[in-house]
Design an enzyme around this catalytic site. Structure first.
Site, short mmCIF file in Angstrom:
data_model
loop_
_atom_site.label_atom_id
_atom_site.label_comp_id
_atom_site.label_asym_id
_atom_site.label_seq_id
_atom_site.Cartn_x
_atom_site.Cartn_y
_atom_site.Cartn_z
CG HIS A 188 -2.28 -0.76 0.62
ND1 HIS A 188 -3.41 -0.26 -0.04
CD2 HIS A 188 -2.47 -2.21 0.64
CE1 HIS A 188 -4.11 -1.24 -0.41
NE2 HIS A 188 -3.54 -2.16 0.20
NE ARG A 295 -6.83 0.03 -2.48
CZ ARG A 295 -6.28 0.45 -3.67
NH1 ARG A 295 -6.11 1.76 -4.04
NH2 ARG A 295 -5.76 -0.66 -4.69
NE ARG A 331 -11.53 -1.98 -1.03
CZ ARG A 331 -10.24 -2.30 -1.49
NH1 ARG A 331 -10.18 -3.17 -2.53
NH2 ARG A 331 -9.57 -1.87 -0.95
CG ASN A 452 -3.51 -4.59 -6.89
OD1 ASN A 452 -3.27 -4.39 -8.06
ND2 ASN A 452 -3.90 -3.48 -6.17
CG ASP A 453 -6.22 -8.94 -2.87
OD1 ASP A 453 -5.13 -9.49 -2.48
OD2 ASP A 453 -6.71 -7.88 -2.67
NE ARG A 463 -1.89 -6.47 -2.58
CZ ARG A 463 -3.01 -5.88 -2.60
NH1 ARG A 463 -4.11 -6.57 -2.53
NH2 ARG A 463 -2.95 -4.60 -2.72
CB CYS A 500 -10.55 -0.95 -9.28
SG CYS A 500 -10.76 -2.22 -8.46
C1 PEP Z 1 -7.17 -5.17 -5.81
O1 PEP Z 1 -7.11 -6.19 -5.07
O2 PEP Z 1 -6.69 -5.53 -7.07
C2 PEP Z 1 -7.65 -3.94 -5.20
C3 PEP Z 1 -7.72 -3.03 -6.01
O3 PEP Z 1 -7.74 -4.05 -3.98
P1 PEP Z 1 -6.60 -3.78 -2.83
O4 PEP Z 1 -5.19 -3.44 -3.68
O5 PEP Z 1 -7.19 -2.74 -1.76
O6 PEP Z 1 -6.57 -5.27 -2.21
MG MG Z 2 -7.84 -6.33 -3.20
#
Ligand code: PEP
Ligand code: MG
Length: 550
Positions: A188, A295, A331, A452-453, A463, A500
């Site tokens: 983050h 977020r 979200r 990302n997830d 990650r 996203c």
């Molecule tokens: C993701 O997982 O791609 C996402 C946008 O959420 P975060 O990065 O906050 O987990």
């Molecule tokens: Mg995520």
């Protein structure tokens, strides 16, 4: 001049002094001091400085996060004036003939242990506060300028790593660049750097020694280099590059107000990702068509206790009003994994990324979920709010979520509280959600792919683990095929699909996403105009023809 290497997570050039961000948990040495009165004087002076620092922090916090959340700094001021604490420090200095730092550290440890062993939950929590004030005193006694929280002018933040709860405390106007020893590309801190559009590098071999604090430095975020105490030639070269970058940014600004449409007429919605209402200025500056991911968990991370319905409502309403009718996708809280808020008291988990997080917390602790939903629905009367649910894996979850949302709406109706039309969508960020997207599409208004997830769970690559960065293949065909599948299933059911996650901002894939039929990309505000530029230059039909045989 010394040059250190790291891995770039956001390009750009920054020039300025280094602010060493330390966690404050440094070892304190016991030193013999015969002149106790001199040590006591040092302690008294440090205490005054600490009170002054806390007074300023309180004022800043009241403006930024409200009185309730700022109260902690008042509590700290009171603790500094506590007679028992002071007596203990003075007694140790006099009887043991030691330095003030050691007396404060010992008192801090003793008091913290005492609080921690108490039955009363409130008193237990004071253990962290007493540690905090002791660390503040020690760092003043050492003549340190403190962590980045106390930066007075813009600086390059150099740290071991920063967790989300630390980054939220940083004064964003005072950050020129982030340079960390640890951290990973999708942490983050990296996301924050991209949101703010500032250079950032991770995995840097820079020593976290006091000696570098305050040193002049240049960060080349493109190459992943930091020059500490740069020679004149390097400084001149980098100043020139900084000016070139500024010029590029100015040119991009000329794209403001233009539609995101390809040469052959395909449109794309370009929205912004934010974590805080302070990011709204960047959203407007970069001409986002809406907010594709707010977020909301950052509201929880900034607080010391569960944010109330009204506190949340005020924030959501501000976003809705500021965006003046443009779509704002909020979200619901995605706490857990790397985003920990201690007051949630989540159990220790061996594998938190696959543990109690996000929607799983909301479905287990409905009171927390309902409070947030009430605030969201109430705010929907003031703009175009959409709600998005994270970490979905099954149709049953969505059915249950929609039942709870309906209950909330019914309650508001009974109370005669106004709310507006609200679209409800889900994040597609687990392989299960991808595979079920055909069915899931019938229960929601939109999909937003969290790459990302999704990449982490598909490739089985944590990650947060920088050691795996070389294996983390963001363009992995498995992930790209999944995106295509989700978009097709969304369109079959007549709903839209966007991205996203960070991959949405990867301009080397913009044409590919257009060819896949992606409807929306939600990216860090600073990435909107570079993507718009590519969209305007693209002919999707021609791109498809060229790539047909690949
Ligand atoms: C993701 O997982 O791609 C996402 C946008 O959420 P975060 O990065 O906050 O987990
Ligand atoms: Mg995520």
């Amino acid at each position: 001049m010394t040059v250190y290497h790291g891995k770039s997570v956001f390009g750009g050039i920054a020039i300025g002094p280094i602010q060493l961000y330390t966690k404050g948990e440094q070892e304190v040495k016991r030193e013999k001091r015969e002149d106790s009165e001199a040590e006591i004087k040092r302690y008294e002076e440090a205490k005054e400085t600490a009170v002054e620092q806390l007074r300023k922090l309180y004022e800043k916090a009241v403006k930024e996060v409200g009185e309730t959340n700022a109260a902690v700094f008042e509590v700290h001021q009171m603790m500094l004036a506590d007679d028992d604490y002071i007596d203990s420090v003075l007694n140790i200095i006099r009887t043991q003939k030691v330095n003030a730092e050691y007396a404060v550290a010992l008192t801090g440890d003793n008091f913290a242990d005492m609080f921690a062993s108490m039955e009363d939950e409130y008193m237990k929590e004071r253990a962290a506060d007493v540690r905090d004030i002791s660390e503040r005193l020690i760092s003043i006694l050492r003549g340190e300028t403190g962590g980045a929280k106390t930066a007075h002018s813009p600086a390059i933040i150099v740290a071991d790593d920063l967790v989300p709860s630390e980054t939220v405390q940083l004064d964003k106007d005072k950050i020129l660049a982030f340079v960390t020893v640890h951290g990973s590309t999708n942490s983050h801190t990296a996301i924050l750097a991209r949101t703010m559009g500032i250079p950032a590098m991770i995995g840097t071999n820079i020593p976290l020694a006091d000696a570098i604090h305050g040193e002049m430095a240049v960060v080349d975020g493109f190459a992943g280099l930091i020059y500490v105490d740069p020679d004149e030639e390097t400084l001149a070269k980098m100043k020139l590059r900084l000016e070139e970058e500024e010029e590029k940014k100015r040119l991009l600004q000329q794209l403001r107000g233009k539609e995101n449409i390809t040469k052959d007429g395909q449109k794309l919605r370009l929205y912004a990702n934010i974590g805080n209402i302070k990011d709204l200025a960047l959203v407007r500056k970069n001409d986002a068509g809406g907010i594709g991911l707010f977020r909301s968990e950052f509201i929880y991370l900034e607080a010391d206790d569960y944010p109330s319905e009204n506190e949340q409502f005020t924030i959501y309403r501000t976003v809705a009003e500021t965006m003046a009718g443009k779509r704002v996708i909020i979200r619901t809280l995605d706490i857990g994994a790397d985003k920990q808020a201690p007051y949630f008291q989540l159990p220790h988990e061996e594998n938190p990324a696959m543990g109690m997080r996000a929607i799983r917390i909301c479905l287990t602790r409905e009171d927390i979920f309902k409070t947030q939903l009430r605030a969201l629905f109430r705010a929907s009367a003031y703009g175009r709010i959409s709600i998005m649910y994270p970490m979905i894996i099954s149709v049953n979850e969505v059915i249950r979520i929609r039942e709870i949302a309906d209950e909330v709406k019914r309650e508001l109706q009974e109370e005669q509280v106004e709310y507006g039309e609200v679209e409800q969508g889900i994040m597609i960020e687990t392989p299960a959600a991808v595979m079920m997207s055909e069915e899931l599409a019938h229960y929601v208004d939109f999909f937003s792919i969290g790459t990302n997830d999704l990449t982490q769970y598909t490739l089985a690559i944590d990650r947060q683990n920088p050691a795996l960065d070389d294996f983390y293949e963001p363009h992995h065909p498995a992930v790209l095929k999944m995106i295509q599948m989700v978009v097709e299933n969304a369109h079959k059911a007549g709903i839209w699909a966007g991205i996203c996650g960070e991959l949405g901002a990867d301009t080397s894939l913009t044409k590919e996403f257009l060819a896949m039929g992606v409807d929306e990309l939600s990216v860090s505000p600073g990435r909107i105009l570079p993507i718009r530029k590519i969209v305007l230059e693209t002919d999707v039909g021609e791109y498809r023809r060229k790539n047909a045989n690949k």
